[in-house]
Design a protein around this motif. Structure first.
Motif, PDB file in Angstrom:
ATOM      1  N   PHE A 162       0.848  -1.202   0.000  1.00 49.76           N
ATOM      2  CA  PHE A 162       0.000   0.000   0.000  1.00 49.76           C
ATOM      3  C   PHE A 162       0.885   1.254   0.000  1.00 49.76           C
ATOM      4  N   PHE A 163       1.796   1.332   0.965  1.00 52.02           N
ATOM      5  CA  PHE A 163       2.605   2.564   1.066  1.00 52.02           C
ATOM      6  C   PHE A 163       3.522   2.723  -0.163  1.00 52.02           C
ATOM      7  N   ALA A 164       4.000   1.588  -0.719  1.00 52.22           N
ATOM      8  CA  ALA A 164       4.881   1.659  -1.895  1.00 52.22           C
ATOM      9  C   ALA A 164       4.156   2.301  -3.082  1.00 52.22           C
ATOM     10  N   ASP A 165       2.836   2.153  -3.133  1.00 50.58           N
ATOM     11  CA  ASP A 165       2.071   2.790  -4.223  1.00 50.58           C
ATOM     12  C   ASP A 165       2.196   4.315  -4.166  1.00 50.58           C
ATOM     13  N   PHE A 166       2.670   4.814  -3.018  1.00 53.21           N
ATOM     14  CA  PHE A 166       2.835   6.271  -2.866  1.00 53.21           C
ATOM     15  C   PHE A 166       4.314   6.616  -2.631  1.00 53.21           C
ATOM     16  N   ASP A 167       5.187   5.659  -3.064  1.00 50.38           N
ATOM     17  CA  ASP A 167       6.642   5.824  -2.862  1.00 50.38           C
ATOM     18  C   ASP A 167       6.985   6.032  -1.393  1.00 50.38           C
ATOM     19  N   LYS A 168       6.269   5.346  -0.532  1.00 48.19           N
ATOM     20  CA  LYS A 168       6.523   5.438   0.916  1.00 48.19           C
ATOM     21  C   LYS A 168       6.717   4.034   1.476  1.00 48.19           C
ATOM     22  N   LYS A 169       7.122   4.015   2.745  1.00 44.27           N
ATOM     23  CA  LYS A 169       7.239   2.739   3.466  1.00 44.27           C
ATOM     24  C   LYS A 169       6.478   2.896   4.789  1.00 44.27           C
ATOM     25  N   PRO A 170       5.990   1.791   5.366  1.00 47.67           N
ATOM     26  CA  PRO A 170       5.362   1.918   6.685  1.00 47.67           C
ATOM     27  C   PRO A 170       6.293   2.620   7.673  1.00 47.67           C
ATOM     28  N   SER A 171       7.605   2.322   7.573  1.00 49.01           N
ATOM     29  CA  SER A 171       8.552   2.902   8.546  1.00 49.01           C
ATOM     30  C   SER A 171       8.700   4.421   8.386  1.00 49.01           C
ATOM     31  N   ASP A 172       8.185   4.978   7.290  1.00 48.78           N
ATOM     32  CA  ASP A 172       8.162   6.453   7.194  1.00 48.78           C
ATOM     33  C   ASP A 172       7.167   7.023   8.205  1.00 48.78           C
ATOM     34  N   TYR A 173       6.239   6.166   8.679  1.00 47.78           N
ATOM     35  CA  TYR A 173       5.165   6.665   9.547  1.00 47.78           C
ATOM     36  C   TYR A 173       5.109   6.000  10.923  1.00 47.78           C
ATOM     37  N   TYR A 174       5.442   4.704  10.970  1.00 53.53           N
ATOM     38  CA  TYR A 174       5.340   4.016  12.269  1.00 53.53           C
ATOM     39  C   TYR A 174       6.378   2.901  12.359  1.00 53.53           C
ATOM     40  N   GLU A 175       6.651   2.536  13.625  1.00 57.24           N
ATOM     41  CA  GLU A 175       7.643   1.485  13.881  1.00 57.24           C
ATOM     42  C   GLU A 175       6.910   0.182  14.153  1.00 57.24           C
ATOM     43  N   LEU A 176       7.417  -0.901  13.561  1.00 53.13           N
ATOM     44  CA  LEU A 176       6.780  -2.202  13.779  1.00 53.13           C
ATOM     45  C   LEU A 176       7.636  -3.071  14.683  1.00 53.13           C
ATOM     46  N   ILE A 177       6.976  -3.778  15.596  1.00 52.46           N
ATOM     47  CA  ILE A 177       7.679  -4.696  16.492  1.00 52.46           C
ATOM     48  C   ILE A 177       7.145  -6.092  16.208  1.00 52.46           C
ATOM     49  N   LYS A 178       8.056  -7.045  16.003  1.00 55.80           N
ATOM     50  CA  LYS A 178       7.582  -8.423  15.811  1.00 55.80           C
ATOM     51  C   LYS A 178       7.369  -9.039  17.191  1.00 55.80           C
ATOM     52  N   LEU A 179       6.170  -9.559  17.434  1.00 53.84           N
ATOM     53  CA  LEU A 179       5.873 -10.080  18.776  1.00 53.84           C
ATOM     54  C   LEU A 179       6.474 -11.466  18.962  1.00 53.84           C
ATOM     55  N   GLY A 228       0.349   0.894  18.844  1.00 58.79           N
ATOM     56  CA  GLY A 228      -0.959   0.304  18.565  1.00 58.79           C
ATOM     57  C   GLY A 228      -1.391   0.422  17.107  1.00 58.79           C
ATOM     58  N   MET A 229      -2.466  -0.304  16.780  1.00 56.36           N
ATOM     59  CA  MET A 229      -2.970  -0.317  15.398  1.00 56.36           C
ATOM     60  C   MET A 229      -3.375   1.079  14.940  1.00 56.36           C
ATOM     61  N   PHE A 230      -3.703   1.936  15.894  1.00 56.57           N
ATOM     62  CA  PHE A 230      -4.131   3.280  15.505  1.00 56.57           C
ATOM     63  C   PHE A 230      -2.983   4.049  14.842  1.00 56.57           C
ATOM     64  N   ASP A 231      -1.734   3.588  15.055  1.00 60.42           N
ATOM     65  CA  ASP A 231      -0.591   4.182  14.341  1.00 60.42           C
ATOM     66  C   ASP A 231      -0.828   4.124  12.828  1.00 60.42           C
ATOM     67  N   VAL A 232      -1.461   3.033  12.393  1.00 60.86           N
ATOM     68  CA  VAL A 232      -1.675   2.865  10.940  1.00 60.86           C
ATOM     69  C   VAL A 232      -2.739   3.850  10.459  1.00 60.86           C
ATOM     70  N   VAL A 233      -3.762   4.060  11.294  1.00 66.31           N
ATOM     71  CA  VAL A 233      -4.796   5.046  10.937  1.00 66.31           C
ATOM     72  C   VAL A 233      -4.142   6.429  10.811  1.00 66.31           C
ATOM     73  N   ARG A 234      -3.335   6.766  11.814  1.00 61.90           N
ATOM     74  CA  ARG A 234      -2.663   8.074  11.785  1.00 61.90           C
ATOM     75  C   ARG A 234      -1.778   8.204  10.552  1.00 61.90           C
ATOM     76  N   ALA A 235      -1.074   7.103  10.229  1.00 58.51           N
ATOM     77  CA  ALA A 235      -0.177   7.118   9.063  1.00 58.51           C
ATOM     78  C   ALA A 235      -0.970   7.388   7.788  1.00 58.51           C
ATOM     79  N   MET A 236      -2.100   6.710   7.669  1.00 58.95           N
ATOM     80  CA  MET A 236      -2.894   6.873   6.444  1.00 58.95           C
ATOM     81  C   MET A 236      -3.537   8.251   6.398  1.00 58.95           C
TER      82      MET A 236
END
Ligand SMILES: Cc1cc2nc3c(=O)[nH]c(=O)nc-3n(C[C@H](O)[C@H](O)[C@H](O)COP(=O)(O)OP(=O)(O)OC[C@H]3O[C@@H](n4cnc5c(N)ncnc54)[C@H](O)[C@@H]3O)c2cc1C
Length: 489
Positions: free
Chosen positions: A67-84, A220-228
């Protein structure tokens, strides 16, 4: 002049659509009835505790990257991911649980220790699951569900048998230990139907689980909402909250305007990310493509009873995600899908975001989220909610060997009536229309209205189906169809 698009709702599908459509050059306005955006993925902040109100499992990270690559972005441009790690625990009794580790090799080891020979079986099962993932999630789900031919490819032709066998049967043919069977059946519950009603091909969900892992956006998942939201705003999307759409105005069989809090707002095109059934009620009857009988005959994903709970101490013997499968899995499924009723002994799921994210609770405290899946349309009263809270919290205390009841400093429930009231959800479904064989791809409600020109739909009741990753894909699919109509691409 730019064409004007009005989007109803601000869930993940609407957010995704808003980004794609703004990138294509339209003037995009998003109208959300609630005070904050994010739809079912809204955030609740109370008394120092933070809760994701809906989704909590970040699966299929590749879909977010795409999704983010379609806008020349990466998730890490907006939020940090932790593998549980572990990804989650499954509880069966007092101090009796299976931890699902964060890599397949360790999970195979766990299986082998429980059932001799199951390690090799799991290895082979996962090879097939990965191949199904490559076919389904990397390709098929990005097709708009316009024609049955979309599903006919060289790869699917080789696997046609897997569409007509169910995943429960398939798993039971290979594995004998009931606990391992339940763990392998768990991922397809995200698709909204019973494993025995879900085609074997959907084992791609097992690859999402064991193969790709469970992730957590740092706060939290809301990081993704904020990113979008940030991405959409960068692209020029304008958001309007507290904006309830009361009507879609159709003239000459074409969507011309929406009525927002009593005011008419003209648009060249309307996209609805609100529940499909509700959106159709915003149209005069003759413009609706699906009857009440149609909706009533569909298999809907469960509703849920949720509790957001703040504890004034750290909780012991838990992991970030925990499934409580210490009661009869089959009976609870029957109570959801076959004979809708409150389950006598419910399975439940809990997560404790503050285990991973220290901002989710005040220091030394814990935030907890508890979920019981329920039949859509079920009776919902305050008394029933409390009765079931007592049931699960008693079990929670017993299974994790501690007392927590007297440490509750915040508690809020959310159930069927809230799903209806907050999201205009059909029968209070929590996550849309199930992905059974007969409700897949071209058999789902269409992205483009069959009766009204310039009216489109996105989200978990249309293509491809329930879940956050499918919602992102749904936003892309609807935007592609709109581009086809307006830009002729
Ligand atoms: C409790 C729960 C747990 C879940 N867990 C997971 C998980 O762990 N992982 C996962 O991937 N998925 C999970 N899901 C599913 C996932 O959250 C959904 O599939 C996804 O968020 C749906 O997005 P959507 O855009 O289709 O709809 P929604 O998020 O429902 O968005 C629709 C929006 O439309 C708005 N709206 C409705 N009517 C109107 C109107 N008349 N005017 C204006 N606005 C209107 C609503 O308020 C809402 O904001 C979960 C869902 C729930 C409820």
């Amino acid at each position: 002049m730019k064409k004007k698009i009005s989007i109803i709702g601000s869930g993940f599908s609407a957010l995704a659509a808003s980004c794609y459509l703004a990138k294509s050059g339209y003037e995009v306005n998003v109208y959300e009835k609630n005070a904050t955006i994010g739809g079912r993925a809204r955030q609740l902040k109370r008394e120092g505790f933070t809760f994701d109100m809906g989704p909590s499992w970040y699966w299929m990270p590749d879909v977010f990257e795409r999704f983010f690559a379609d806008f020349d972005k990466k998730p890490s441009d907006y939020y940090e991911l932790i593998k549980l790690t572990p990804a989650y625990r499954v509880y069966y009794g007092i101090d009796d649980f299976i931890a699902i580790e964060d890599n397949l090799a360790d999970i195979i080891f766990t299986f082998e220790a429980i059932e001799k020979g199951s390690g090799k079986l799991l290895h082979d099962f996962m090879d097939e699951a990965r191949s199904n993932y490559d076919i389904a999630i990397k390709d098929l789900v990005y097709r708009p569900g316009v024609s049955p031919l979309e599903l006919v490819t060289l790869e699917t032709a080789k696997k046609v048998g897997q569409f007509f066998c169910n995943i429960s049967k398939d798993i039971r043919k290979k594995f004998k230990n009931e606990r391992l069977i339940q763990i392998l059946e768990f991922p397809v519950l995200f698709l909204g139907a019973k494993p025995s009603d879900t085609p074997s091909f959907y084992s791609f969900m097992n690859y999402a689980d064991f193969g790709l892992g469970t992730w957590h956006p740092k706060t939290g998942m809301f990081d993704v909402v904020r990113a979008m939201e940030s991405l959409a705003t960068e692209l020029g999307v304008i958001f309007h909250v507290n904006s309830n759409i009361e009507k879609i105005i159709v003239e000459n069989k074409t969507a011309k305007a929406i009525v927002v809090n009593g005011q008419r707002i003209d648009a060249d095109l309307v996209v609805s990310g609100a529940d499909y059934h509700h959106t159709e009620t915003l149209l005069d009857k003759q413009h609706r493509a699906y009857s009440e009988q149609y909706w009533n005959s569909r298999v809907f994903a469960p509703s849920s009873l949720l509790f957001y709970v703040g504890f004034d101490k750290k909780i012991e013997n838990i992991s970030h995600h925990a499934l409580f499968f210490d009661v009869d899995f089959k009976q609870h499924a029957t109570d959801i899908y076959d004979i809708p009723q409150w389950p006598a002994e419910p399975l439940f799921y809990a997560n404790f975001p503050s285990v991973t994210d220290h901002t989710a609770a005040p220091e030394g405290m814990e935030s907890g989220f508890f979920l019981i899946p329920l039949a859509p349309g079920i009776e919902d009263t305050k008394a029933l909610r409390e009765k079931y809270f007592d049931k699960i919290i008693d079990r929670f205390e017993r299974l994790t060997q501690q007392s927590v009841k007297n440490n509750i400093v915040f508690k809020q429930s959310f159930c069927k009536n809230d799903f209806v009231e907050n999201y205009n959800s059909y029968k209070g479904n929590a996550y849309g229309m199930a992905n059974t064989l007969w409700q897949t791809a071209f058999l789902r409600p269409k992205l483009k209205s069959k009766k009204v020109n310039n009216l489109y739909f996105t989200g978990q009741l249309t293509v491809p189906g329930p879940g956050v990753p499918p919602a992102l894909i749904s936003g892309k699919l609807v935007s592609n169809l709109i581009d086809k109509q307006f830009l002729k691409v």
